[in-house]
Design a protein around this motif. Structure first.
Motif, PDB file in Angstrom:
ATOM      1  N   GLY A   8      24.725 -27.458  11.419  1.00  0.00           N
ATOM      2  CA  GLY A   8      24.679 -26.030  11.703  1.00  0.00           C
ATOM      3  C   GLY A   8      23.388 -25.562  12.356  1.00  0.00           C
ATOM      4  O   GLY A   8      23.187 -24.368  12.550  1.00  0.00           O
ATOM      5  N   TRP A   9      22.507 -26.497  12.662  1.00  0.00           N
ATOM      6  CA  TRP A   9      21.290 -26.181  13.420  1.00  0.00           C
ATOM      7  C   TRP A   9      21.507 -26.676  14.843  1.00  0.00           C
ATOM      8  O   TRP A   9      21.577 -27.880  15.091  1.00  0.00           O
ATOM      9  N   ARG A  10      21.610 -25.725  15.815  1.00  0.00           N
ATOM     10  CA  ARG A  10      22.068 -26.056  17.162  1.00  0.00           C
ATOM     11  C   ARG A  10      20.996 -25.785  18.222  1.00  0.00           C
ATOM     12  O   ARG A  10      20.595 -24.648  18.440  1.00  0.00           O
ATOM     13  N   PRO A  48      15.699 -27.701   7.896  1.00  0.00           N
ATOM     14  CA  PRO A  48      14.843 -28.223   8.965  1.00  0.00           C
ATOM     15  C   PRO A  48      13.893 -27.185   9.538  1.00  0.00           C
ATOM     16  O   PRO A  48      13.153 -27.491  10.473  1.00  0.00           O
ATOM     17  N   GLN A  49      13.901 -25.960   8.988  1.00  0.00           N
ATOM     18  CA  GLN A  49      12.984 -24.937   9.480  1.00  0.00           C
ATOM     19  C   GLN A  49      11.553 -25.208   9.015  1.00  0.00           C
ATOM     20  O   GLN A  49      10.601 -24.699   9.578  1.00  0.00           O
ATOM     21  N   ARG A  50      11.412 -26.015   7.983  1.00  0.00           N
ATOM     22  CA  ARG A  50      10.075 -26.373   7.526  1.00  0.00           C
ATOM     23  C   ARG A  50       9.385 -27.262   8.546  1.00  0.00           C
ATOM     24  O   ARG A  50      10.014 -28.086   9.185  1.00  0.00           O
ATOM     25  N   ASN A  68      11.833 -30.642  16.563  1.00  0.00           N
ATOM     26  CA  ASN A  68      10.796 -29.822  15.933  1.00  0.00           C
ATOM     27  C   ASN A  68      11.273 -28.373  15.741  1.00  0.00           C
ATOM     28  O   ASN A  68      10.717 -27.426  16.302  1.00  0.00           O
ATOM     29  N   VAL A  69      12.308 -28.229  14.929  1.00  0.00           N
ATOM     30  CA  VAL A  69      12.920 -26.925  14.723  1.00  0.00           C
ATOM     31  C   VAL A  69      11.926 -25.892  14.197  1.00  0.00           C
ATOM     32  O   VAL A  69      12.008 -24.702  14.524  1.00  0.00           O
ATOM     33  N   GLY A  70      10.964 -26.326  13.410  1.00  0.00           N
ATOM     34  CA  GLY A  70       9.993 -25.397  12.834  1.00  0.00           C
ATOM     35  C   GLY A  70       9.166 -24.645  13.865  1.00  0.00           C
ATOM     36  O   GLY A  70       8.600 -23.588  13.563  1.00  0.00           O
ATOM     37  N   LEU A  81      17.037 -31.090  27.313  1.00  0.00           N
ATOM     38  CA  LEU A  81      16.976 -30.318  26.075  1.00  0.00           C
ATOM     39  C   LEU A  81      16.133 -29.064  26.291  1.00  0.00           C
ATOM     40  O   LEU A  81      14.962 -29.150  26.693  1.00  0.00           O
ATOM     41  N   GLU A  82      16.705 -27.898  26.037  1.00  0.00           N
ATOM     42  CA  GLU A  82      15.951 -26.636  26.099  1.00  0.00           C
ATOM     43  C   GLU A  82      14.892 -26.682  24.987  1.00  0.00           C
ATOM     44  O   GLU A  82      15.197 -27.025  23.850  1.00  0.00           O
ATOM     45  N   PRO A  83      13.629 -26.315  25.273  1.00  0.00           N
ATOM     46  CA  PRO A  83      12.538 -26.632  24.350  1.00  0.00           C
ATOM     47  C   PRO A  83      12.184 -25.606  23.276  1.00  0.00           C
ATOM     48  O   PRO A  83      11.378 -25.920  22.390  1.00  0.00           O
ATOM     49  N   SER A  84      12.737 -24.385  23.296  1.00  0.00           N
ATOM     50  CA  SER A  84      12.142 -23.355  22.441  1.00  0.00           C
ATOM     51  C   SER A  84      13.084 -22.583  21.528  1.00  0.00           C
ATOM     52  O   SER A  84      12.624 -21.811  20.684  1.00  0.00           O
ATOM     53  N   LEU A  85      14.404 -22.762  21.651  1.00  0.00           N
ATOM     54  CA  LEU A  85      15.354 -21.940  20.906  1.00  0.00           C
ATOM     55  C   LEU A  85      16.258 -22.794  20.024  1.00  0.00           C
ATOM     56  O   LEU A  85      16.496 -23.976  20.286  1.00  0.00           O
ATOM     57  N   VAL A  86      16.793 -22.159  18.969  1.00  0.00           N
ATOM     58  CA  VAL A  86      17.769 -22.826  18.107  1.00  0.00           C
ATOM     59  C   VAL A  86      18.652 -21.771  17.451  1.00  0.00           C
ATOM     60  O   VAL A  86      18.187 -20.695  17.066  1.00  0.00           O
TER      61      VAL A  86
END
Length: 311
Positions: free
Chosen positions: A120-122, A295-297, A266-268, A210-215
């Motif tokens: 669910g983390w996209r 994975p936000q940590r 690097n989702v954080g 891969l787009e580098p800044s959004l999720v």
């Protein structure tokens, strides 16, 4: 009359014998059985998305001590077809897909999220020529001018549509990449747990990056599913998965498989857009922290193992 009584006694003895034999059969441990397990054949041999679920399934089965054979279906089965075949108990007797209420009505879920919620983390695969479209996105409404690529029968499609996204549906996984390469869609949201294997596939165009800044984030779970008439297999696999959770081997496989993606994505450090998931069944075990990873940590490389195995 005597003959009738004799026959009646013989029938009663036979019935008692059958009952006793049935009781013995029911007490035979699962280890004595040999399970033939068939899963959907991937689109091609280089499709790495099957590696982790199969590794985890083998781990779960090993924890129960059963004898088994694990084979792909004779033909390639896309997701929609796989679900229909499993529902009808044909060709396959297990699959792994993202859950929703309809799937849990039609199939029997094993409610342990195999990717610990990373599904669910996209993050976004994009055509590098469209990178400029994502630089000024600050809120959900900013996505309204963009076109999302998703599979026609994937739960994610309905989730995105319900949150106001403009979704262009495709028939299968390769078509999404073809359309992205041809600039017929702006982005293809992919799970953190999937994206690195897809980026490294030999068949992918070098224009797809891969787009580098959004999720995007929405609560979601990928489960193993079996046919509803097969609760014994479901209990067997669930037992194995829970034993693997208890002894740490589940997390070891999770860390080994996802470590590279977690560090690379690097989702954080990304801007997170949280979405509602109206398809999530009420039985989803969201309160069981042992089943989920956040994975936000921020997870430095030196402490990935320690952070992932907390709780």
């Amino acid at each position: 009359m005597a003959l009738y009584r004799f026959k009646s006694k013989a029938i009663r003895r036979s019935l008692r014998l059958l009952t006793a034999l049935s009781a013995i059969a029911l007490t035979v441990p699962a280890q004595a059985a040999s399970w033939s397990i068939h899963y959907p054949r991937p689109i091609n041999e280089s499709d790495s998305r099957h590696e982790y679920p199969l590794t985890l399934l083998k781990l779960a089965l090993s924890k129960t001590g059963v004898r088994y054979t694990l084979k792909p279906s004779e033909r390639i089965l896309l997701q929609g077809k796989s679900i229909r075949q499993l529902k009808e108990n044909r060709e396959i007797n297990i699959l792994w897909v993202m859950t929703d209420s309809q799937r849990e009505k039609e199939l029997l879920p094993i409610r342990i999220p195999i990717h610990k919620g990373l599904i669910g983390w996209r993050v976004f695969l994009i055509n590098q020529d469209f990178a400029h479209k994502f630089t000024d996105i600050n809120e959900i409404g900013d996505f309204s001018s963009l076109t999302v690529l998703q599979g026609a029968e994937w739960p994610d499609t309905k989730i995105l549509q319900s949150n106001g996204f403009n979704v262009l549906t495709v028939s299968d996984f390769p078509e999404a990449f073809n359309r992205l390469e041809l600039k017929q869609g702006d982005f293809f949201p992919r799970a953190v747990s999937e994206v690195m294997g897809e980026l490294e596939a030999r068949s992918i165009s070098p224009d797809i990056v891969l787009e580098p800044s959004l999720v995007l984030h929405y609560p979601a779970a990928m489960y193993f599913f079996v046919n509803r008439s097969n609760p014994i297999m479901a209990r067997l696999i669930e037992t194995g998965l829970r034993r693997a959770l208890e002894d740490g081997s589940f997390d070891n496989i999770f860390v080994t498989h996802h470590r590279k993606a977690l560090l690379k994505v690097n989702v954080g450090e990304r801007k997170v857009f949280t979405l509602e998931n109206p398809l999530l069944p009420k039985e989803t075990p969201l309160d069981d922290k042992a089943l989920w990873f956040d994975p936000q940590r921020h997870v430095p490389e030196s402490s990935v193992n320690a952070e992932l195995t907390k709780d």
